[in-house]
Design a protein around this motif. Structure first.
Motif, PDB file in Angstrom:
ATOM      1  N   LEU A 100       0.843  -1.193   0.000  1.00 58.64           N
ATOM      2  CA  LEU A 100       0.000   0.000   0.000  1.00 58.64           C
ATOM      3  C   LEU A 100       0.879   1.245   0.000  1.00 58.64           C
ATOM      4  O   LEU A 100       1.611   1.485   0.970  1.00 58.64           O
ATOM      5  N   PRO A 101       0.835   2.046  -1.046  1.00 60.30           N
ATOM      6  CA  PRO A 101       1.702   3.224  -1.130  1.00 60.30           C
ATOM      7  C   PRO A 101       1.213   4.342  -0.218  1.00 60.30           C
ATOM      8  O   PRO A 101       0.043   4.394   0.170  1.00 60.30           O
ATOM      9  N   SER A 102       2.118   5.261   0.091  1.00 65.31           N
ATOM     10  CA  SER A 102       1.765   6.427   0.897  1.00 65.31           C
ATOM     11  C   SER A 102       1.835   7.720   0.092  1.00 65.31           C
ATOM     12  O   SER A 102       1.395   8.767   0.579  1.00 65.31           O
ATOM     13  N   ALA A 103       2.378   7.675  -1.120  1.00 67.12           N
ATOM     14  CA  ALA A 103       2.500   8.870  -1.962  1.00 67.12           C
ATOM     15  C   ALA A 103       2.303   8.473  -3.416  1.00 67.12           C
ATOM     16  O   ALA A 103       2.481   7.312  -3.796  1.00 67.12           O
ATOM     17  N   THR A 130      -4.610  18.316 -30.051  1.00 58.02           N
ATOM     18  CA  THR A 130      -4.937  16.899 -30.195  1.00 58.02           C
ATOM     19  C   THR A 130      -6.435  16.710 -30.083  1.00 58.02           C
ATOM     20  O   THR A 130      -7.066  17.208 -29.145  1.00 58.02           O
ATOM     21  N   ASN A 131      -7.003  15.998 -31.048  1.00 60.18           N
ATOM     22  CA  ASN A 131      -8.422  15.673 -31.033  1.00 60.18           C
ATOM     23  C   ASN A 131      -8.559  14.193 -30.678  1.00 60.18           C
ATOM     24  O   ASN A 131      -8.198  13.325 -31.467  1.00 60.18           O
ATOM     25  N   GLY A 132      -9.050  13.925 -29.498  1.00 62.18           N
ATOM     26  CA  GLY A 132      -9.177  12.535 -29.074  1.00 62.18           C
ATOM     27  C   GLY A 132      -9.521  12.449 -27.608  1.00 62.18           C
ATOM     28  O   GLY A 132     -10.439  13.119 -27.131  1.00 62.18           O
ATOM     29  N   ARG A 133      -8.791  11.632 -26.897  1.00 63.29           N
ATOM     30  CA  ARG A 133      -9.044  11.425 -25.474  1.00 63.29           C
ATOM     31  C   ARG A 133      -7.804  11.763 -24.664  1.00 63.29           C
ATOM     32  O   ARG A 133      -6.705  11.901 -25.197  1.00 63.29           O
ATOM     33  N   LYS A 134      -8.012  11.887 -23.363  1.00 65.75           N
ATOM     34  CA  LYS A 134      -6.912  12.183 -22.446  1.00 65.75           C
ATOM     35  C   LYS A 134      -6.944  11.146 -21.329  1.00 65.75           C
ATOM     36  O   LYS A 134      -7.990  10.873 -20.745  1.00 65.75           O
ATOM     37  N   ARG A 135      -5.796  10.549 -21.060  1.00 63.89           N
ATOM     38  CA  ARG A 135      -5.712   9.602 -19.951  1.00 63.89           C
ATOM     39  C   ARG A 135      -4.984  10.251 -18.779  1.00 63.89           C
ATOM     40  O   ARG A 135      -3.902  10.819 -18.929  1.00 63.89           O
ATOM     41  N   HIS A 136      -5.597  10.163 -17.637  1.00 60.95           N
ATOM     42  CA  HIS A 136      -5.054  10.699 -16.397  1.00 60.95           C
ATOM     43  C   HIS A 136      -4.585   9.511 -15.554  1.00 60.95           C
ATOM     44  O   HIS A 136      -5.366   8.584 -15.305  1.00 60.95           O
ATOM     45  N   ILE A 137      -3.327   9.530 -15.134  1.00 56.50           N
ATOM     46  CA  ILE A 137      -2.810   8.395 -14.372  1.00 56.50           C
ATOM     47  C   ILE A 137      -2.186   8.873 -13.071  1.00 56.50           C
ATOM     48  O   ILE A 137      -1.719  10.012 -12.952  1.00 56.50           O
ATOM     49  N   ALA A 138      -2.193   7.974 -12.101  1.00 55.15           N
ATOM     50  CA  ALA A 138      -1.486   8.157 -10.835  1.00 55.15           C
ATOM     51  C   ALA A 138      -0.545   6.981 -10.663  1.00 55.15           C
ATOM     52  O   ALA A 138      -0.949   5.825 -10.880  1.00 55.15           O
ATOM     53  N   VAL A 139       0.700   7.250 -10.313  1.00 55.86           N
ATOM     54  CA  VAL A 139       1.704   6.195 -10.155  1.00 55.86           C
ATOM     55  C   VAL A 139       2.358   6.343  -8.785  1.00 55.86           C
ATOM     56  O   VAL A 139       2.282   7.412  -8.148  1.00 55.86           O
ATOM     57  N   ASP A 140       3.001   5.256  -8.332  1.00 54.49           N
ATOM     58  CA  ASP A 140       3.751   5.342  -7.090  1.00 54.49           C
ATOM     59  C   ASP A 140       5.144   5.904  -7.383  1.00 54.49           C
ATOM     60  O   ASP A 140       5.465   6.262  -8.513  1.00 54.49           O
ATOM     61  N   THR A 141       5.989   5.947  -6.373  1.00 50.88           N
ATOM     62  CA  THR A 141       7.301   6.571  -6.546  1.00 50.88           C
ATOM     63  C   THR A 141       8.245   5.721  -7.385  1.00 50.88           C
ATOM     64  O   THR A 141       9.323   6.195  -7.761  1.00 50.88           O
ATOM     65  N   ASN A 142       7.849   4.485  -7.695  1.00 51.64           N
ATOM     66  CA  ASN A 142       8.627   3.641  -8.606  1.00 51.64           C
ATOM     67  C   ASN A 142       8.085   3.693 -10.024  1.00 51.64           C
ATOM     68  O   ASN A 142       8.649   3.058 -10.925  1.00 51.64           O
ATOM     69  N   GLY A 143       6.970   4.391 -10.233  1.00 52.18           N
ATOM     70  CA  GLY A 143       6.382   4.483 -11.561  1.00 52.18           C
ATOM     71  C   GLY A 143       5.339   3.431 -11.850  1.00 52.18           C
ATOM     72  O   GLY A 143       4.848   3.357 -12.985  1.00 52.18           O
ATOM     73  N   LEU A 144       4.968   2.613 -10.883  1.00 58.01           N
ATOM     74  CA  LEU A 144       3.946   1.592 -11.097  1.00 58.01           C
ATOM     75  C   LEU A 144       2.562   2.231 -11.015  1.00 58.01           C
ATOM     76  O   LEU A 144       2.301   3.075 -10.149  1.00 58.01           O
ATOM     77  N   VAL A 175      -2.640   6.596   0.969  1.00 53.84           N
ATOM     78  CA  VAL A 175      -1.988   7.692   0.258  1.00 53.84           C
ATOM     79  C   VAL A 175      -2.355   9.022   0.906  1.00 53.84           C
ATOM     80  O   VAL A 175      -3.541   9.317   1.116  1.00 53.84           O
ATOM     81  N   SER A 176      -1.355   9.822   1.227  1.00 50.63           N
ATOM     82  CA  SER A 176      -1.606  11.122   1.849  1.00 50.63           C
ATOM     83  C   SER A 176      -0.975  12.278   1.072  1.00 50.63           C
ATOM     84  O   SER A 176      -1.382  13.425   1.260  1.00 50.63           O
ATOM     85  N   LEU A 177       0.008  11.993   0.216  1.00 56.85           N
ATOM     86  CA  LEU A 177       0.722  13.044  -0.512  1.00 56.85           C
ATOM     87  C   LEU A 177       0.706  12.730  -1.997  1.00 56.85           C
ATOM     88  O   LEU A 177       0.959  11.596  -2.406  1.00 56.85           O
ATOM     89  N   VAL A 178       0.415  13.762  -2.805  1.00 59.79           N
ATOM     90  CA  VAL A 178       0.376  13.620  -4.259  1.00 59.79           C
ATOM     91  C   VAL A 178       1.201  14.741  -4.865  1.00 59.79           C
ATOM     92  O   VAL A 178       0.984  15.916  -4.551  1.00 59.79           O
ATOM     93  N   SER A 197      -8.762  14.382   1.836  1.00 60.95           N
ATOM     94  CA  SER A 197      -7.639  14.322   2.790  1.00 60.95           C
ATOM     95  C   SER A 197      -6.330  13.991   2.087  1.00 60.95           C
ATOM     96  O   SER A 197      -5.519  13.194   2.564  1.00 60.95           O
ATOM     97  N   LEU A 198      -6.123  14.611   0.919  1.00 61.53           N
ATOM     98  CA  LEU A 198      -4.896  14.426   0.141  1.00 61.53           C
ATOM     99  C   LEU A 198      -4.172  15.764   0.021  1.00 61.53           C
ATOM    100  O   LEU A 198      -4.790  16.781  -0.310  1.00 61.53           O
ATOM    101  N   THR A 199      -2.895  15.756   0.275  1.00 65.70           N
ATOM    102  CA  THR A 199      -2.071  16.942   0.112  1.00 65.70           C
ATOM    103  C   THR A 199      -1.451  16.925  -1.283  1.00 65.70           C
ATOM    104  O   THR A 199      -0.650  16.040  -1.599  1.00 65.70           O
ATOM    105  N   VAL A 200      -1.849  17.882  -2.122  1.00 64.11           N
ATOM    106  CA  VAL A 200      -1.318  17.975  -3.482  1.00 64.11           C
ATOM    107  C   VAL A 200      -0.185  18.993  -3.481  1.00 64.11           C
ATOM    108  O   VAL A 200      -0.392  20.173  -3.185  1.00 64.11           O
ATOM    109  N   GLN A 201       1.006  18.547  -3.800  1.00 63.06           N
ATOM    110  CA  GLN A 201       2.187  19.410  -3.837  1.00 63.06           C
ATOM    111  C   GLN A 201       2.607  19.615  -5.280  1.00 63.06           C
ATOM    112  O   GLN A 201       2.895  18.655  -5.992  1.00 63.06           O
TER     113      GLN A 201
END
Length: 265
Positions: A100-103, A130-144, A175-178, A197-201
């Protein structure tokens, strides 16, 4: 065997236990499965890696309609995300980290849509032209990959991040920090803090110096986009449904992580 997409013996040993139970295991309730699960996975990986249409599958694979039907069935059942999450947890444990990641780090990428993408789910990103779609991703600190949300390309990053962060919080209470880039500055920071309850930096660019510079934390998510775009089906969006596009991203990461785990097994 296709070296860039075929499942190796070591990969199959990792992936087989994660697949859903085969149909008609009790001897009733429909026909038994005709094709080997490993060959089905080879077919799907071949499409995702090569970026071809389903109907262009080589003749040594099962019929394209059968392969597509299994792909779509597993999308509806959430199979691809479950396989991906199991591999990600195993990869994190192998790296000596808590499952379970924390960031997390978030970013978005606009992808040109083909004529198969309906007008109702596509848009125009004026910044990237660009005409199309946009993918939004969240990864851990290793890029997974932790979460992915696909929207029309016209959605601004901070608006798409609301859905992304909600999905991130639903899957990970730890997860507490993004970390994010300057496009996420503004009302999103306060909303994420008060509601999720997420801190976005925000990691900003430095004004000093010229040329390319690697930015702390942000390079990790850019590398993940590079991993995804090694699979040509993800370079351009051909999917009629947004959830199928999300599944393609999960499959690209499944192929990447399973090969990595197979090498270290």
């Amino acid at each position: 065997m296709y070296p860039s997409s075929s499942v190796t013996d070591a990969q199959w040993a990792i992936l087989e236990p994660l697949l859903p139970p085969a149909g008609n295991t009790q001897g009733h309730g429909g026909r038994p499965e005709k094709h080997c699960r490993r060959v089905i996975l080879d077919s799907i990986f071949y499409v995702v890696r090569g970026g071809i249409a389903w109907r262009q599958l080589p003749s040594e694979f099962p019929p394209s309609t059968t392969v597509w039907a299994i792909f779509a069935r597993w999308v509806r059942a959430g199979v691809w995300q479950r396989i991906h999450d199991a591999l990600r947890d195993r990869a994190r444990i192998g790296d000596g980290r808590n499952p379970l990641p924390s960031a997390a780090i978030i970013d978005s990428q606009s992808v040109q849509g083909a004529d198969t993408v309906p007008r109702s789910s596509r848009g125009y990103d004026a910044g990237k032209k660009t005409n199309g779609r946009k993918r939004h991703i969240a990864v851990d600190t290793n890029g997974l990959l932790l979460a992915v949300v696909v929207t029309m390309a016209g959605i601004q990053d901070r608006d798409g991040a609301v859905r992304l962060l909600a999905a991130l919080r639903a899957h990970f209470s730890t997860v507490s920090l993004v970390w994010a880039d300057g496009g996420y500055a503004g009302r999103l920071i306060g909303c994420a803090k008060s509601v999720l309850s997420l801190t976005v930096q925000v990691v900003k660019r430095t004004d000093s110096g010229k040329g390319f510079k690697v930015l702390p934390r942000r390079w990790v998510v850019e590398r993940t986009f590079a991993w995804i775009c090694k699979h040509r089906r993800c370079v351009r969006d051909y999917e009629t449904r947004s959830d199928h596009h999300e599944a393609m991203v999960y499959i690209a990461m499944i192929a990447t992580m399973s090969r990595r785990l197979a090498r270290t097994a």
